[in-house]
Design a protein around this motif. Structure first.
Motif, mmCIF file in Angstrom:
data_model
loop_
_atom_site.group_PDB
_atom_site.id
_atom_site.type_symbol
_atom_site.label_atom_id
_atom_site.label_comp_id
_atom_site.label_asym_id
_atom_site.label_seq_id
_atom_site.Cartn_x
_atom_site.Cartn_y
_atom_site.Cartn_z
ATOM 1 N N LYS A 305 0.810 -1.223 0.000
ATOM 2 C CA LYS A 305 0.000 0.000 0.000
ATOM 3 C C LYS A 305 0.845 1.276 0.000
ATOM 4 N N ASP A 356 -3.302 -7.668 -5.944
ATOM 5 C CA ASP A 356 -3.847 -6.446 -6.535
ATOM 6 C C ASP A 356 -2.732 -5.490 -6.931
ATOM 7 N N THR A 357 -1.698 -5.429 -6.098
ATOM 8 C CA THR A 357 -0.581 -4.526 -6.378
ATOM 9 C C THR A 357 0.168 -4.948 -7.633
ATOM 10 N N ARG A 359 -1.029 -6.711 -10.159
ATOM 11 C CA ARG A 359 -1.880 -6.442 -11.320
ATOM 12 C C ARG A 359 -1.897 -4.947 -11.650
ATOM 13 N N SER A 360 -1.957 -4.135 -10.596
ATOM 14 C CA SER A 360 -1.966 -2.689 -10.796
ATOM 15 C C SER A 360 -0.659 -2.204 -11.410
ATOM 16 N N MET A 361 0.462 -2.743 -10.935
ATOM 17 C CA MET A 361 1.764 -2.314 -11.443
ATOM 18 C C MET A 361 1.970 -2.746 -12.892
ATOM 19 N N SER A 363 -0.486 -3.152 -15.044
ATOM 20 C CA SER A 363 -1.371 -2.267 -15.809
ATOM 21 C C SER A 363 -0.725 -0.899 -15.997
ATOM 22 N N GLU A 364 -0.058 -0.446 -14.942
ATOM 23 C CA GLU A 364 0.641 0.842 -15.024
ATOM 24 C C GLU A 364 1.809 0.772 -16.005
ATOM 25 N N SER A 367 0.339 0.922 -19.409
ATOM 26 C CA SER A 367 -0.117 2.282 -19.680
ATOM 27 C C SER A 367 1.052 3.189 -20.042
ATOM 28 N N TRP A 412 -8.145 -13.010 -13.456
ATOM 29 C CA TRP A 412 -8.098 -11.652 -13.991
ATOM 30 C C TRP A 412 -8.516 -11.688 -15.457
#
Length: 642
Positions: A305, A356-357, A359-361, A363-364, A367, A412
């Motif tokens: 987090k 989640d972290t 997957r988020s990283m 995705s980032e 991007s 996912w």
């Protein structure tokens, strides 16, 4: 009358104790009959039991004996310690019998006094054993002892004849280990005997209190020594990455040790000492380990987090996910009690947040590639772009975590089917065997990279350089896939298809760059032609080859294998045809003035030029090379003509 403050001694199902509250005092209920009551056989046994207990318990009463005050019963005499436990157990039975047969007996009060003295003694012994054997009862020793005991049992079952032989050194080490284990085993046995005796006598609270205080201090100290301490989100955010990285590495080691020894050993010890009571062993273990375990498994959540950003972060997050997931069976087993559900919940919560972290990283990361608006010119002769290098290094390192990533991306949603080429689905996925989510995710990220590279050459004026650039970069992508775990993630079909694309880019470059040179030579090099025609063909070849080489000499092909393949392919299409034409028609221009200017290149010269391609020589060095080679070639032609 019972003395004030005396413990209730009526048997209670919850505490296994006695209470006199429902029985009248012997003094109030004595009836004078003038005839002494007849003693029964059971009363005689009770009296004998109380007499024996009186002697032994008073002997070890620290309040009346200096010897008992400074001496450990269990250390001084194991046999007497066991006799002491036996006397207390017999005393307990006698008290039960007195309540049932003769609740008016004053001996019941005396027995209760003896019981209190005995419990104080056992309480002292329990504390001393726990304190003096900290080294032998540390969780690592207990868990190792349990593990070796299981191993020896398995070996014994396997080799019944006992014919296993050992070297002297191994035997000595084994003897040393056995000595330590023997001390540990004796201490555990003594603790269990005392605990069972105190619990059955209604003194569970006193026993548990001592155990919790001493054992919790050991667990807390162990957690601290492993480098795990209470931290806040703000503290994490303020740390330098190097400091946080060190903390994470310490935590990874702490998880390994704590699940294998610290908490596992404490659970084994707790289960052994309080084997007689499921509720007590659960409450003891929970109170001892819950705080430390929650702290341990809560650390990944704080890191995940945190706002701390660093290229290495995703790999540390994956390391922490791996640590919890690979040790989950042990975690679930050690903290299986209902009262430790919060520990399991914390570990699972950290797993979910780490997932989640990741997957988020990713995705980032995608991007960032998608938003890359760099319109910088293709430089370095069309070599591998920085975006390709960094992306493929990143993905190849991620592929080392392919099993973990497969778990993380299992539920996912994959990229839209329309986003990936249909050929990918045809080769990697069927209705019966869909492509793994992680394979699709990696293929998609590489596709995003390739699309960005296509965009960089879309408006480039030099089409030949564009094809070199695409061939170089795709070749690097394929090479990184082949030399990393990406090859298992993407599969052989993916590699074969993209290798074919590299060859297609190379072929397109060859056609566009060297096609004009090939076109200057007749389809039938040996066909009869006039000297002026031969002279014109030589002139066109000279000019076209010279111009093409000068331009292409600045290009680079990074991969040695691809570079050699391209040079060989170009040479095979030019050198044999030129050699045939040269051998057939050089004589037609021998009589011409300045023959060296007409026939500038021998076939060997052409081959030498081509062998120098794709090394990234700049235009100036290329011009020098051409002039030098032309000069030597002109001299050879002149000498041969003369």
């Amino acid at each position: 009358m019972p003395r004030k403050g005396m413990r209730s001694i009526c048997f209670n199902s919850k505490t296994s104790s006695f209470s006199m509250s429902r029985y009248p005092s012997p003094a109030r209920n004595s009836i004078s009959t003038g005839t002494p009551p007849r003693r029964s056989f059971s009363e005689s046994l009770i009296e004998q039991s109380i007499e024996a207990a009186t002697v032994l318990i008073n002997k070890w009463n620290p309040e009346t004996s200096t010897y008992a005050k400074v001496t450990s019963l269990f250390f001084e005499s194991k046999s007497e310690a066991m006799k002491f436990i036996g006397c207390v157990n017999d005393l307990q039975k006698s008290m039960h019998a007195m309540v049932v047969e003769n609740s008016t007996s004053e001996k019941l009060v005396h027995a209760q006094n003896l019981m209190q003295i005995a419990m104080k003694r056992l309480q002292k012994e329990f504390y001393q054993i726990l304190s003096m054997n900290r080294a032998h009862l540390d969780p690592e020793s207990v868990s190792a002892r349990s593990s070796r005991a299981s191993t020896r049992s398995s070996i014994s079952d396997y080799d019944d004849d006992g014919s296993i032989s050992h070297d002297d050194e191994v035997r000595n080490v084994g003897d040393s280990i056995d000595e330590v284990e023997e001390v540990s085993s004796i201490a555990m046995t003594d603790l269990r005997s005392i605990a069972e005796c105190m619990i059955s006598s209604g003194y569970a609270k006193e026993c548990i209190s001592i155990y919790k205080i001493i054992r919790k201090s050991i667990i807390d100290e162990g957690i601290y020594r492993l480098g795990v301490e209470k931290m806040s989100s703000s503290q994490i955010n303020k740390m330098n990455w190097e400091v946080l990285d060190r903390r994470i590495k310490d935590w990874l080691e702490a998880v390994k040790i704590s699940t294998a020894t610290l908490f596992n050993g404490e659970r084994i010890l707790c289960d052994h000492v309080f084997a007689s009571s499921d509720s007590i062993r659960e409450s003891c273990f929970t109170e001892i380990s819950k705080e430390g375990a929650t702290l341990l498994f809560g650390f990944p959540e704080l890191v995940a987090k945190s706002k701390k950003s660093h290229p290495e972060k995703i790999f540390r997050v994956l390391d922490m996910y791996t640590a919890i997931s690979t040790n989950w069976v042990e975690i679930d087993s050690i903290f299986s009690f209902e009262s430790t559900v919060t520990v399991r919940a914390q570990a699972l919560n950290s797993l979910n947040i780490l997932s989640d972290t990741v997957r988020s990283m990713l995705s980032e990361f995608e991007s960032t590639m998608q938003k890359d608006s760099s319109k910088s010119k293709i430089h370095g002769g069309g070599g591998v772009h920085t975006l390709t290098l960094t992306t493929m290094n990143y993905l190849s390192l991620l592929a080392d975590y392919s099993n973990i990533l497969a778990d993380i991306f299992a539920d996912w949603p994959p990229p839209p089917r329309s986003s990936l080429p249909e050929s990918y689905f045809e080769s990697r996925s069927t209705d019966d065997s869909p492509a793994p989510a992680i394979s699709m995710r990696m293929a998609w990220l590489i596709l995003v990279l390739l699309c960005k590279l296509d965009g960089k050459v879309e408006h480039h004026k030099d089409v030949c350089l564009s094809y070199i650039f695409l061939a170089n970069n795709l070749s690097h992508v394929v090479s990184k896939v082949q030399t990393s775990n990406l090859k298992y993630v993407l599969g052989e079909d993916w590699i074969a298809k993209h290798e074919a694309k590299v060859k297609l880019f190379a072929a397109n470059y060859e056609r566009l760059a060297w096609g004009p040179v090939i076109a200057t030579l007749p389809e039938n090099p040996t066909a009869a032609i006039t000297p002026p025609q031969a002279k014109e063909i030589f002139r066109k070849f000279n000019a076209t080859f010279d111009e093409t080489f000068r331009k292409q000499s600045s290009f680079v092909v990074s991969d040695p294998k691809l570079r050699d393949e391209m040079k060989v392919s170009i040479a095979r299409k030019i050198v044999p045809s030129y050699r045939e034409f040269y051998d057939a028609h050089r004589s037609n221009v021998v009589g011409e003035r300045n023959v060296g200017l007409i026939v500038r290149f021998a076939p060997e010269d052409v081959g030498n030029y081509l062998s120098d391609l794709f090394l990234g020589n700049n235009n100036n060095s290329g011009s020098t090379s051409v002039s030098s080679l032309y000069s030597s070639s002109h001299q050879r032609h002149s000498r041969s003509t003369a």
